[in-house]
Design a protein around this motif. Structure first.
Motif, PDB file in Angstrom:
ATOM      1  N   ARG A  45     -38.650 -17.045 -22.808  1.00 37.54           N
ATOM      2  CA  ARG A  45     -38.162 -16.016 -22.000  1.00 37.54           C
ATOM      3  C   ARG A  45     -38.186 -16.510 -20.545  1.00 37.54           C
ATOM      4  O   ARG A  45     -39.103 -17.173 -19.934  1.00 37.54           O
ATOM      5  CB  ARG A  45     -38.971 -14.658 -21.785  1.00 37.54           C
ATOM      6  N   GLU A  46     -36.957 -16.312 -19.796  1.00 46.81           N
ATOM      7  CA  GLU A  46     -36.724 -16.807 -18.556  1.00 46.81           C
ATOM      8  C   GLU A  46     -36.374 -15.744 -17.637  1.00 46.81           C
ATOM      9  O   GLU A  46     -35.750 -14.928 -17.783  1.00 46.81           O
ATOM     10  CB  GLU A  46     -35.822 -18.027 -18.479  1.00 46.81           C
ATOM     11  N   PHE A  47     -36.824 -16.078 -16.201  1.00 44.43           N
ATOM     12  CA  PHE A  47     -36.291 -15.040 -15.185  1.00 44.43           C
ATOM     13  C   PHE A  47     -34.958 -15.343 -14.767  1.00 44.43           C
ATOM     14  O   PHE A  47     -34.362 -16.432 -14.891  1.00 44.43           O
ATOM     15  CB  PHE A  47     -37.064 -15.543 -13.943  1.00 44.43           C
ATOM     16  N   VAL A  48     -33.956 -14.246 -14.632  1.00 43.55           N
ATOM     17  CA  VAL A  48     -32.518 -14.270 -14.154  1.00 43.55           C
ATOM     18  C   VAL A  48     -32.382 -13.696 -12.811  1.00 43.55           C
ATOM     19  O   VAL A  48     -31.751 -14.504 -11.993  1.00 43.55           O
ATOM     20  CB  VAL A  48     -31.877 -13.354 -15.009  1.00 43.55           C
ATOM     21  N   ALA A  49     -32.828 -12.529 -12.511  1.00 44.50           N
ATOM     22  CA  ALA A  49     -32.629 -11.918 -11.108  1.00 44.50           C
ATOM     23  C   ALA A  49     -33.789 -10.809 -10.755  1.00 44.50           C
ATOM     24  O   ALA A  49     -34.200 -10.221 -11.804  1.00 44.50           O
ATOM     25  CB  ALA A  49     -31.100 -11.493 -11.107  1.00 44.50           C
ATOM     26  N   SER A  50     -33.677 -10.524  -9.687  1.00 40.49           N
ATOM     27  CA  SER A  50     -34.795  -9.497  -9.367  1.00 40.49           C
ATOM     28  C   SER A  50     -34.233  -8.858  -7.962  1.00 40.49           C
ATOM     29  O   SER A  50     -33.608  -9.428  -7.238  1.00 40.49           O
ATOM     30  CB  SER A  50     -36.290  -9.647  -9.294  1.00 40.49           C
ATOM     31  N   ILE A  51     -34.665  -7.590  -7.677  1.00 38.33           N
ATOM     32  CA  ILE A  51     -34.546  -6.930  -6.698  1.00 38.33           C
ATOM     33  C   ILE A  51     -35.810  -6.015  -6.359  1.00 38.33           C
ATOM     34  O   ILE A  51     -36.281  -5.505  -6.844  1.00 38.33           O
ATOM     35  CB  ILE A  51     -33.358  -5.929  -6.477  1.00 38.33           C
ATOM     36  N   THR A  52     -36.246  -6.343  -4.978  1.00 37.48           N
ATOM     37  CA  THR A  52     -37.476  -5.922  -4.593  1.00 37.48           C
ATOM     38  C   THR A  52     -37.491  -5.043  -3.250  1.00 37.48           C
ATOM     39  O   THR A  52     -36.614  -5.647  -2.299  1.00 37.48           O
ATOM     40  CB  THR A  52     -38.586  -7.149  -4.436  1.00 37.48           C
ATOM     41  N   ARG A  53     -38.118  -3.946  -2.965  1.00 36.92           N
ATOM     42  CA  ARG A  53     -37.959  -3.078  -1.722  1.00 36.92           C
ATOM     43  C   ARG A  53     -38.417  -3.968  -0.769  1.00 36.92           C
ATOM     44  O   ARG A  53     -39.248  -4.814  -0.848  1.00 36.92           O
ATOM     45  CB  ARG A  53     -38.965  -1.941  -1.915  1.00 36.92           C
ATOM     46  N   PRO A  54     -37.593  -3.724   0.457  1.00 34.79           N
ATOM     47  CA  PRO A  54     -36.589  -2.720   0.669  1.00 34.79           C
ATOM     48  C   PRO A  54     -35.182  -3.353   0.090  1.00 34.79           C
ATOM     49  O   PRO A  54     -34.587  -2.329  -0.501  1.00 34.79           O
ATOM     50  CB  PRO A  54     -36.340  -2.973   2.311  1.00 34.79           C
ATOM     51  N   ASN A  55     -34.836  -4.443  -0.109  1.00 33.58           N
ATOM     52  CA  ASN A  55     -33.794  -4.829  -0.827  1.00 33.58           C
ATOM     53  C   ASN A  55     -33.724  -6.388  -0.845  1.00 33.58           C
ATOM     54  O   ASN A  55     -32.557  -7.068  -0.753  1.00 33.58           O
ATOM     55  CB  ASN A  55     -32.620  -4.432  -0.078  1.00 33.58           C
ATOM     56  N   ASN A  56     -34.663  -7.034  -1.267  1.00 30.98           N
ATOM     57  CA  ASN A  56     -34.802  -8.677  -1.258  1.00 30.98           C
ATOM     58  C   ASN A  56     -34.168  -9.046  -2.833  1.00 30.98           C
ATOM     59  O   ASN A  56     -34.952  -8.413  -3.845  1.00 30.98           O
ATOM     60  CB  ASN A  56     -36.385  -8.867  -1.206  1.00 30.98           C
ATOM     61  N   ILE A  57     -33.431  -9.791  -2.701  1.00 33.68           N
ATOM     62  CA  ILE A  57     -32.729 -10.274  -3.906  1.00 33.68           C
ATOM     63  C   ILE A  57     -33.074 -11.637  -4.444  1.00 33.68           C
ATOM     64  O   ILE A  57     -33.016 -12.545  -3.577  1.00 33.68           O
ATOM     65  CB  ILE A  57     -31.477  -9.928  -4.002  1.00 33.68           C
TER      66      ILE A  57
END
Length: 124
Positions: A45-57
């Protein structure tokens, strides 16, 4: 019980687009971070994308410029718009959510909740 419910997977030709959605149930407030991982046949399994408060991508390099992650204002629903799909994007895509930042260094044990996965198949 908190659950993540994914939708939007399917079969698409190379160069096509799909939009994945991940909705939270069983929880009244949103998460600190949500993201997408994928697992291709015979691979980890591999990381693809994420979003973290407030809006870090964050994106893995192989999808930059093709995939876009977004969220609703409550951080209970996250989306993954996938354009320019390639056969190597074929995988089961898993939604992830948690109270710690999710990024490429995140271990599976650091994710609070996993979705059941949705299959994306890209034909050449």
């Amino acid at each position: 019980q908190v659950q993540l419910v994914e939708s939007g997977g399917g079969l698409v030709q190379a160069g096509g687009s799909l939009r994945l959605s991940c909705a939270t149930s069983g929880r009244s407030f949103g998460f600190y971070s949500m993201g997408w991982f994928r697992q291709a046949p015979g691979k980890e399994r591999e990381f693809v994308a994420s979003i973290t408060r407030p809006n870090n991508i964050y994106y893995t390099n192989s999808v930059k410029g093709r995939f876009t992650i977004s969220r609703d204002v409550t951080m209970k629903t996250v989306y993954l718009q996938m354009n320019g799909l390639k056969p190597e994007d074929t995988a089961v895509y898993y939604c992830a959510a948690g109270s710690k930042r999710i990024d490429i260094s995140t271990a599976a044990v650091d994710v609070d909740v996993w979705g059941q996965g949705t299959l994306v198949t890209v034909s050449s």
